[in-house]
Enzyme design. Structure first.
Site, PDB file in Angstrom:
ATOM      1  N   PRO A   2      -6.696  10.723   3.316  1.00 55.57           N
ATOM      2  CA  PRO A   2      -5.584   9.851   2.921  1.00 55.57           C
ATOM      3  C   PRO A   2      -4.729   9.479   4.127  1.00 55.57           C
ATOM      4  CG  PRO A   2      -5.773  11.729   1.444  1.00 55.57           C
ATOM      5  CD  PRO A   2      -6.694  11.999   2.592  1.00 55.57           C
ATOM      6  N   GLU A   3      -4.356   8.202   4.203  1.00 53.64           N
ATOM      7  CA  GLU A   3      -3.533   7.707   5.307  1.00 53.64           C
ATOM      8  C   GLU A   3      -2.216   7.159   4.753  1.00 53.64           C
ATOM      9  OE1 GLU A   3      -5.780   5.207   8.043  1.00 53.64           O
ATOM     10  OE2 GLU A   3      -7.634   6.222   7.508  1.00 53.64           O
ATOM     11  N   LYS A  58       1.304  11.002   7.179  1.00 49.29           N
ATOM     12  CA  LYS A  58       0.312  11.395   6.177  1.00 49.29           C
ATOM     13  C   LYS A  58       0.782  12.576   5.325  1.00 49.29           C
ATOM     14  CE  LYS A  58      -3.572  10.073   9.207  1.00 49.29           C
ATOM     15  NZ  LYS A  58      -4.810  10.538   9.875  1.00 49.29           N
ATOM     16  N   ARG A 260     -14.889   9.612  16.545  1.00 46.93           N
ATOM     17  CA  ARG A 260     -14.514   8.951  15.298  1.00 46.93           C
ATOM     18  C   ARG A 260     -15.440   7.779  15.015  1.00 46.93           C
ATOM     19  NH1 ARG A 260      -9.222   9.786  13.366  1.00 46.93           N
ATOM     20  NH2 ARG A 260      -7.920  11.134  14.679  1.00 46.93           N
TER      21      ARG A 260
END
Length: 272
Positions: A2-3, A58, A260
């Site tokens: 979740p961001e 976050k 990433r």
């Protein structure tokens, strides 16, 4: 993970449900999630009232009426549910809070995350190194440009560095770069003034649209929740490797940068 948009969606939906309610019962199924003995955590929370819910990057902060806070970071795969019964058996959840109205707040998937009970001072110390909120009105375009120009390296790792800005991660860094038509691996030093301006505008635009759309989380907060996850189908490049770019029709590329995943269109996002 979740961001900013996902956690702001949670904040917005949770606030009218839990604010003003008292915590009646506490179940802890995983001690590592809370970072203290379950008995101390449970005794400290029973009878406390939730005053309001705040988002910081976050994180979510549940402000309690004794001045303490519950600091939540869901991390990878974390989610929440609010209702009398969760969609899974109770032992699936790391922590369950029963509130005044008989509903329960379930915290799931927190094996890499946490729900810590902290003093106001301890929260400030814990979050001290977080960068500004991307939507903070004090973060003007000039302030954003000044912060960015102090950085070295490539764009995506900087955008996802929580010390630079709080709340942007893998997904929205790619979506922001795509909207600004900038390659996410571009060296910061090579960015032109107009590209930095476009990046700032895209950051504000994409995060707001994503939050308004409910973010990309696939777990509804309540049984009647029709908001959470509404932005998932509106993502343009993230997790769409091999699909056609909505601008050019060229295949979206998946690469790895600094450990990433990175999604971009090689035709319309040229490296600076």
């Amino acid at each position: 993970m979740p961001e900013w948009p996902e956690m702001d969606t949670y904040r917005r939906l949770l606030s009218p449900l839990v604010c003003g309610q008292m915590i009646r019962e506490v179940v802890v199924n995983r001690e590592k999630t809370i970072g203290e003995p379950p008995e101390a955590f449970t005794d400290a929370l029973k009878g406390k009232r939730i005053l309001f819910v705040e988002r910081r990057g976050k994180h979510l902060l549940f402000h309690l009426d004794d001045g303490s806070r519950l600091l939540l970071h869901l991390m990878l795969g974390g989610w929440m549910f609010y209702g009398q019964h969760g969609p899974k058996s109770d032992d699936h959840y790391q922590v369950i809070l029963t509130l005044d109205d008989g509903n329960r707040l379930f915290f799931a998937g927190l094996r890499l995350g946490f729900l810590h009970r902290l003093s106001a001072k301890a929260v400030l110390e814990r979050l001290h190194d977080l960068g500004p909120d991307p939507m903070d009105p004090r973060l003007t375009e000039a302030a954003f440009a000044a912060r960015l120009k102090k950085r070295r390296g490539r764009l995506k790792p900087v955008l996802t560095d929580q010390k630079f800005l709080a709340g942007i991660g893998n997904c929205y860094s790619d979506e922001i770069c795509f909207d600004a038509m900038i390659h996410p691996a571009s060296p910061i030093s090579a960015l032109k003034e107009e590209q930095i301006s476009a990046l700032y505008a895209s950051m504000r635009k994409v995060l707001k649209q994503a939050a308004d759309g409910g973010g990309y989380m696939e777990h509804p907060l309540t049984a009647a929740d029709q908001t959470t996850g509404g932005f998932l189908d509106k993502l343009l490049v993230y997790d769409r490797g091999g699909e056609p770019c909505p601008r050019t029709g060229d295949d979206i590329v998946l690469e790895t940068l600094a450990g990433r995943k990175m999604f971009y269109c090689p035709a319309c996002q040229k490296e600076a």
